[in-house]
Design a protein around this motif. Structure first.
Motif, short mmCIF file in Angstrom:
data_model
loop_
_atom_site.label_atom_id
_atom_site.label_comp_id
_atom_site.label_asym_id
_atom_site.label_seq_id
_atom_site.Cartn_x
_atom_site.Cartn_y
_atom_site.Cartn_z
N ASP A 1 40.81 49.97 43.37
CA ASP A 1 39.97 51.01 43.03
C ASP A 1 39.29 50.99 41.68
O ASP A 1 39.76 49.95 40.87
CB ASP A 1 40.39 52.36 43.36
N ILE A 2 38.68 51.70 41.15
CA ILE A 2 38.26 51.83 39.65
C ILE A 2 39.34 51.94 38.59
O ILE A 2 39.06 51.25 37.51
CB ILE A 2 37.11 52.94 39.38
N ASP A 3 40.48 52.72 39.12
CA ASP A 3 41.61 52.91 38.09
C ASP A 3 42.24 51.37 38.09
O ASP A 3 42.73 51.13 36.82
CB ASP A 3 42.49 53.79 38.56
N GLU A 4 42.16 50.50 39.10
CA GLU A 4 42.97 49.29 38.87
C GLU A 4 42.02 48.37 37.76
O GLU A 4 42.36 47.50 37.12
CB GLU A 4 43.04 48.65 40.19
N ALA A 5 40.76 48.62 38.34
CA ALA A 5 39.84 47.66 37.60
C ALA A 5 39.67 48.07 35.92
O ALA A 5 39.77 47.09 35.12
CB ALA A 5 38.20 47.94 37.90
N VAL A 6 39.89 49.31 35.66
CA VAL A 6 40.16 49.53 34.20
C VAL A 6 41.38 49.33 33.59
O VAL A 6 41.32 48.54 32.43
CB VAL A 6 40.16 51.34 34.05
N ALA A 7 42.34 49.09 34.35
CA ALA A 7 43.55 48.75 33.89
C ALA A 7 43.59 47.17 33.75
O ALA A 7 44.26 46.44 32.75
CB ALA A 7 44.75 48.99 34.81
N SER A 8 42.70 46.38 34.57
CA SER A 8 42.50 45.14 34.50
C SER A 8 41.75 44.59 33.21
O SER A 8 41.96 43.60 32.66
CB SER A 8 41.93 44.40 35.80
N ALA A 9 40.85 45.57 32.95
CA ALA A 9 39.79 45.34 31.74
C ALA A 9 40.70 45.68 30.63
O ALA A 9 40.52 44.60 29.60
CB ALA A 9 38.74 46.24 31.94
N ALA A 10 41.73 46.40 30.38
CA ALA A 10 42.43 46.69 29.09
C ALA A 10 43.42 45.43 29.04
O ALA A 10 43.82 45.03 27.91
CB ALA A 10 43.36 48.16 29.35
N LYS A 11 43.73 44.93 30.18
CA LYS A 11 44.96 43.74 30.03
C LYS A 11 43.92 42.62 29.70
O LYS A 11 44.81 41.74 28.84
CB LYS A 11 45.30 43.39 31.53
#
Length: 361
Positions: free
Chosen positions: A271-281
């Motif tokens: 979901d979008i939360d996982e995408a945000v976390a990946s972008a931060a990483k």
């Protein structure tokens, strides 16, 4: 359902989907018991309107940590500007990407896509914005909603990562031309086309009122084929795939997210939360603030759309007068927009569209 004599509501109770059946009066009484009675509001119980709540808490707060910005492209992709919630205007989305590019606090971007595609030209404008962010070393992670097809995939392809849900409808790598003509309607109203042309392409001047001549149609066909090759190259370049392979899974076919991952069109399911976390990483952020970059619109524009605002200005009505006759305006604007919306979404300057016609969007 048979045990409940065909009563769907009763079936929902028996299967545990809902706790209790009640009419509106009973529901309101139950809410009064929980939240208290308030005769000054229509609901009858203590409550607050969403708009009032948002006004009270003020604008979204941005802390001191670096930002991961979310830019949304939702709805049909159209050329120019568009009010959020009605369409994804190429210029509007690109402007939001540019804000993320120029904001030093933004270290990564999540491009949230929920679109069946649309204008090929507008899709390329948005893609340019994604490429500019990548050139500035700001990671761009794509998060697909329920639909990210055709032009929606065009703008996703250059992302550093693409996340989709298992049931996201995506792909639809294809191009078509759409150029409406109204010769029958014109003939009905007594308008006919005649004259002398200096070249075999003179009929272009009659296009729209007169029929589309074969040689003009051939121009569009050649343009479509070139546009499809461009689309293939966009995907091949963005996904680091061989163009022949992209063509083999393209040709307008759609895939769900789980299939798309196997076909290398998607990197991860989530979901979008996982995408945000990946972008931060990707941006090497351990702490970050999540912010949204979006166009601010007035309550009137939110309710009626920018078309209504422009219409009111043209006929000399201010917004206060408009509010006094909301019901009539809604009907008028609704009738006009319903008729114009379909053709309004097809505004590509080259009449070329990367739009999924089987997605229902």
């Amino acid at each position: 359902l048979r045990d409940a004599s065909g009563d769907l509501a009763e079936t929902a109770v028996k299967t545990g989907l809902v706790d209790k059946l009640a009419n509106r009066i009973e529901q309101r009484s139950a809410l009064v018991e929980v939240f208290g009675k308030d005769d000054d509001v229509d609901a009858g119980y203590t409550s607050v309107e969403l708009s009032t709540y948002l006004a009270a808490i003020g604008p979204e707060k941005d802390g001191n940590a670096p930002n991961v910005a979310i830019v949304t492209a939702a709805g049909t992709i159209v050329d120019g500007e568009a009010t959020p919630g009605t369409a994804a205007g190429g210029d509007t989305v690109a402007a939001n990407l540019k804000l993320a590019l120029e904001d030093d606090d933004v270290k990564a971007v999540v491009l949230r896509i929920d679109s069946p595609g649309g204008s090929a030209f507008a899709s390329e404008i948005i893609r340019d914005g994604v490429l500019a962010l990548k050139a500035a070393k700001k990671p761009v992670v794509v998060s697909m909603g329920s639909l990210a097809a055709s032009g929606g995939y065009w703008i996703a392809a250059p992302g550093d990562e693409i996340w989709a849900s298992p049931t996201t409808v995506t792909g639809s790598i294809g191009i078509f031309a759409f150029f409406p003509t109204f010769e029958r309607a014109a003939e009905y109203w007594g308008v006919n086309i005649d004259g002398v042309g200096t070249t075999s392409l003179s009929s272009l001047y009659a296009t729209g009122v007169g029929p589309l001549e074969d040689n003009v149609g051939d121009i569009f066909q050649q343009s479509v084929e070139a546009g499809y090759r461009d689309f293939i190259d966009v995907v091949a370049d963005g996904r680091k795939l061989d163009p022949a392979y992209v063509d083999s899974i393209g040709q307008g076919r759609v895939w769900i997210g789980a299939q798309a991952k196997g076909l290398k069109l998607v990197d991860n399911l989530g979901d979008i939360d996982e995408a945000v976390a990946s972008a931060a990483k990707l941006a090497n952020l351990t702490e970050f603030d999540r912010v949204e970059i979006r166009e601010e619109i007035t309550p009137f524009e939110l309710m009626f759309g920018k078309v209504a605002v422009k219409t009111m200005k043209l006929v000399g009505l201010d917004r206060q007068e408009a509010r006094a006759s909301q019901s009539a305006i809604r009907k008028l604007v609704g009738a006009v927009e319903d008729k114009a919306r379909f053709f309004g979404e097809f505004n590509d300057p080259g009449a070329l569209y990367a739009r999924c016609m089987t997605c229902g969007g």
